[in-house]
Design a protein around this motif. Structure first.
Motif, PDB file in Angstrom:
ATOM      1  N   GLU A 116     -35.374 -24.487 -63.078  1.00 14.95           N
ATOM      2  CA  GLU A 116     -35.603 -24.794 -61.669  1.00 14.95           C
ATOM      3  C   GLU A 116     -36.165 -26.184 -61.420  1.00 14.95           C
ATOM      4  OE1 GLU A 116     -38.044 -21.398 -60.455  1.00 14.95           O
ATOM      5  OE2 GLU A 116     -36.247 -20.536 -59.548  1.00 14.95           O
ATOM      6  N   ASN A 117     -35.913 -27.095 -62.361  1.00 11.72           N
ATOM      7  CA  ASN A 117     -36.359 -28.469 -62.177  1.00 11.72           C
ATOM      8  C   ASN A 117     -35.344 -29.446 -62.750  1.00 11.72           C
ATOM      9  OD1 ASN A 117     -39.237 -29.060 -61.037  1.00 11.72           O
ATOM     10  ND2 ASN A 117     -39.441 -27.136 -62.162  1.00 11.72           N
ATOM     11  N   TYR A 118     -35.419 -30.675 -62.268  1.00 11.08           N
ATOM     12  CA  TYR A 118     -34.606 -31.761 -62.801  1.00 11.08           C
ATOM     13  C   TYR A 118     -35.477 -32.631 -63.697  1.00 11.08           C
ATOM     14  CZ  TYR A 118     -31.032 -30.692 -59.283  1.00 11.08           C
ATOM     15  OH  TYR A 118     -30.074 -30.074 -58.516  1.00 11.08           O
ATOM     16  N   GLY A 162     -32.684 -29.345 -51.988  1.00 14.81           N
ATOM     17  CA  GLY A 162     -33.172 -27.993 -51.722  1.00 14.81           C
ATOM     18  C   GLY A 162     -34.434 -27.692 -52.513  1.00 14.81           C
ATOM     19  N   ILE A 163     -35.558 -27.658 -51.839  1.00 16.34           N
ATOM     20  CA  ILE A 163     -36.837 -27.366 -52.490  1.00 16.34           C
ATOM     21  C   ILE A 163     -37.120 -25.869 -52.355  1.00 16.34           C
ATOM     22  CG2 ILE A 163     -39.315 -27.837 -52.510  1.00 16.34           C
ATOM     23  CD1 ILE A 163     -38.689 -30.583 -51.326  1.00 16.34           C
ATOM     24  N   LYS A 164     -37.289 -25.212 -53.478  1.00 14.55           N
ATOM     25  CA  LYS A 164     -37.496 -23.767 -53.482  1.00 14.55           C
ATOM     26  C   LYS A 164     -38.949 -23.407 -53.234  1.00 14.55           C
ATOM     27  CE  LYS A 164     -36.377 -19.657 -56.249  1.00 14.55           C
ATOM     28  NZ  LYS A 164     -35.784 -19.186 -57.523  1.00 14.55           N
ATOM     29  N   SER A 165     -39.858 -24.123 -53.879  1.00 14.08           N
ATOM     30  CA  SER A 165     -41.281 -23.821 -53.703  1.00 14.08           C
ATOM     31  C   SER A 165     -42.124 -25.059 -53.988  1.00 14.08           C
ATOM     32  CB  SER A 165     -41.720 -22.689 -54.642  1.00 14.08           C
ATOM     33  OG  SER A 165     -41.655 -23.107 -56.008  1.00 14.08           O
ATOM     34  N   LYS A 179     -30.845 -24.975 -57.464  1.00 14.29           N
ATOM     35  CA  LYS A 179     -29.785 -25.655 -58.200  1.00 14.29           C
ATOM     36  C   LYS A 179     -28.556 -25.881 -57.324  1.00 14.29           C
ATOM     37  CE  LYS A 179     -27.248 -25.555 -62.575  1.00 14.29           C
ATOM     38  NZ  LYS A 179     -26.949 -24.780 -63.813  1.00 14.29           N
ATOM     39  N   GLY A 180     -28.059 -27.103 -57.341  1.00 14.15           N
ATOM     40  CA  GLY A 180     -26.845 -27.427 -56.602  1.00 14.15           C
ATOM     41  C   GLY A 180     -27.056 -27.702 -55.128  1.00 14.15           C
ATOM     42  N   LYS A 181     -28.274 -27.511 -54.605  1.00 11.08           N
ATOM     43  CA  LYS A 181     -28.531 -27.757 -53.182  1.00 11.08           C
ATOM     44  C   LYS A 181     -28.975 -29.213 -53.015  1.00 11.08           C
ATOM     45  CE  LYS A 181     -27.749 -23.644 -51.436  1.00 11.08           C
ATOM     46  NZ  LYS A 181     -28.820 -22.864 -50.831  1.00 11.08           N
ATOM     47  N   ILE A 182     -28.021 -30.073 -52.754  1.00 12.00           N
ATOM     48  CA  ILE A 182     -28.320 -31.498 -52.596  1.00 12.00           C
ATOM     49  C   ILE A 182     -27.234 -32.135 -51.745  1.00 12.00           C
ATOM     50  CG2 ILE A 182     -27.114 -32.037 -54.762  1.00 12.00           C
ATOM     51  CD1 ILE A 182     -29.036 -34.390 -55.119  1.00 12.00           C
TER      52      ILE A 182
END
Length: 367
Positions: A116-118, A162-165, A179-182
């Motif tokens: 969940e990170n880059y 896309g930031i999840k938390s 992931k993939g939300k950009i």
């Protein structure tokens, strides 16, 4: 029976209508309902949009990897990293190139996805030099694979992420992403503001030529226009709030503490240049009342290496004639830039040879 068939037919029609709405309903922009998405600009601004697709702003993030494969880079401790292509896309002990950051005019660096990170890969491809080397800010002594990329980096290299938390851990923030939300690149609405209302109005009123519900950049004050560019062209800093919140007309100081350090020394130039500080320290800027970034740059055009066009812009203020002190008066109208904004060597990037970056400190340099 007829009544029953009528109910069945009504149900089928209702279902078809519902499904057709699902199919034709455009996906909501990642930034929310106030945003229309850059594709909606095409119908009215086709030429501008087509030219903008070729600019460095548009290309600043993508899945298009420009680096050469196979490739390699050897660190000072003799560790060698290799860039390879495999049928499976996986190598034991290796990482995939999930995302390319950088337009490719000068360089590209690469991110991989994990938990969940880059994370940034320790080597980048320097296009103008044709070499792999240590990534900006990474040591050239040994490879590191643990640099986590925060949303602040995406603030200048994408239009949305896309930031999840988000959680406070110790003195810092811990983020996770979807992931993939950009939204890749810097799109129209990053500089012109959310456009859903603008698009809706002009779709309903195609005869209206005055842009409604949209901030025209040229209507902003000179410092506001400078601040728009400075947001991402003033070097690496920690913003006080998300750059994704920016709206046309916002002040630079709303996002960063005032910068009192001045421009960096030439040998400290790196990919994350302090173009704003260098430019505003120039005599050209100080002696002009209305000079800003768009005086020389058209953000909707790919102007790379067009020295004649830039020189013509110099001559707008220098009255079509170079200074009497210019020793190259016959070529000055063709290329002012290489003398007065030269490419200078950088000690920040390690290559097999010297790597040069162009300064934005306009001045007279010793030849």
């Amino acid at each position: 029976m007829n009544k029953r068939m009528l109910w069945v037919a009504s149900g089928i029609i209702s279902l078809i209508a519902l499904l057709s709405q699902c199919i034709t309903q455009p996906a909501q922009d990642l930034r929310g309902p106030a945003y229309a998405g850059a594709n909606t600009c095409i119908s009215c601004h086709q030429d501008i949009y087509n030219h903008y697709l070729q600019t460095t702003h548009f290309k600043t993030s993508s899945t298009n990897v420009l680096g050469t494969f196979p490739g390699s880079f050897t660190y000072d401790d003799s560790t060698r990293v290799e860039m390879v292509v495999t049928d499976s896309g996986k190598v034991q002990g290796g990482h995939l190139f999930h995302l390319a950051v950088g337009s490719g005019r000068h360089a590209q660096t690469y991110l991989y996805w994990n938990n969940e990170n880059y994370y940034q890969l320790p080597v980048s491809y320097y296009v103008s030099a044709g070499h792999w080397a240590n990534s900006p800010g990474f040591p050239n002594s040994h490879p590191k694979f643990d640099r986590q990329i925060p949303s602040t980096c995406f603030g200048c290299h994408s239009s949305a992420i896309g930031i999840k938390s988000v959680a406070m851990v110790g003195r810092g923030l811990k983020e996770t992403f979807e992931k993939g939300k950009i939204i890749y690149g810097i799109d129209c609405e990053r500089c012109h503001g959310p456009a859903a209302e603008h698009v809706a109005y002009h779709t309903a009123h195609p005869e209206e030529k005055k842009p409604m519900h949209m901030t025209a950049v040229r209507s902003l004050g000179n410092q506001q226009q400078l601040d728009m560019c400075a947001l991402c062209h003033s070097g690496l800093k920690t913003p006080q709030k998300s750059l994704f919140d920016y709206q046309p007309g916002d002040a630079y100081d709303d996002y960063f503490f005032p910068d009192i350090s001045g421009p960096s020394r030439p040998e400290q130039l790196d990919i994350h240049g302090t173009q704003y500080q260098l430019f505003t320290a120039s005599q050209c800027f100080k002696k002009s009342r209305q000079m800003n970034c768009t005086t020389c740059h058209d953000p909707h055009q790919n102007e790379a290496n067009n020295m004649v066009a830039f020189s013509k812009k110099c001559m707008q203020c220098h009255q079509q004639q170079p200074s009497p002190a210019c020793k190259f008066d016959k070529m000055a109208v063709l290329n002012c830039v290489d003398c007065h904004m030269p490419q200078l060597p950088s000690s920040k990037i390690v290559l097999s040879g010297t790597y040069y970056l162009r300064t934005h400190l306009i001045g007279i340099y010793k030849q």
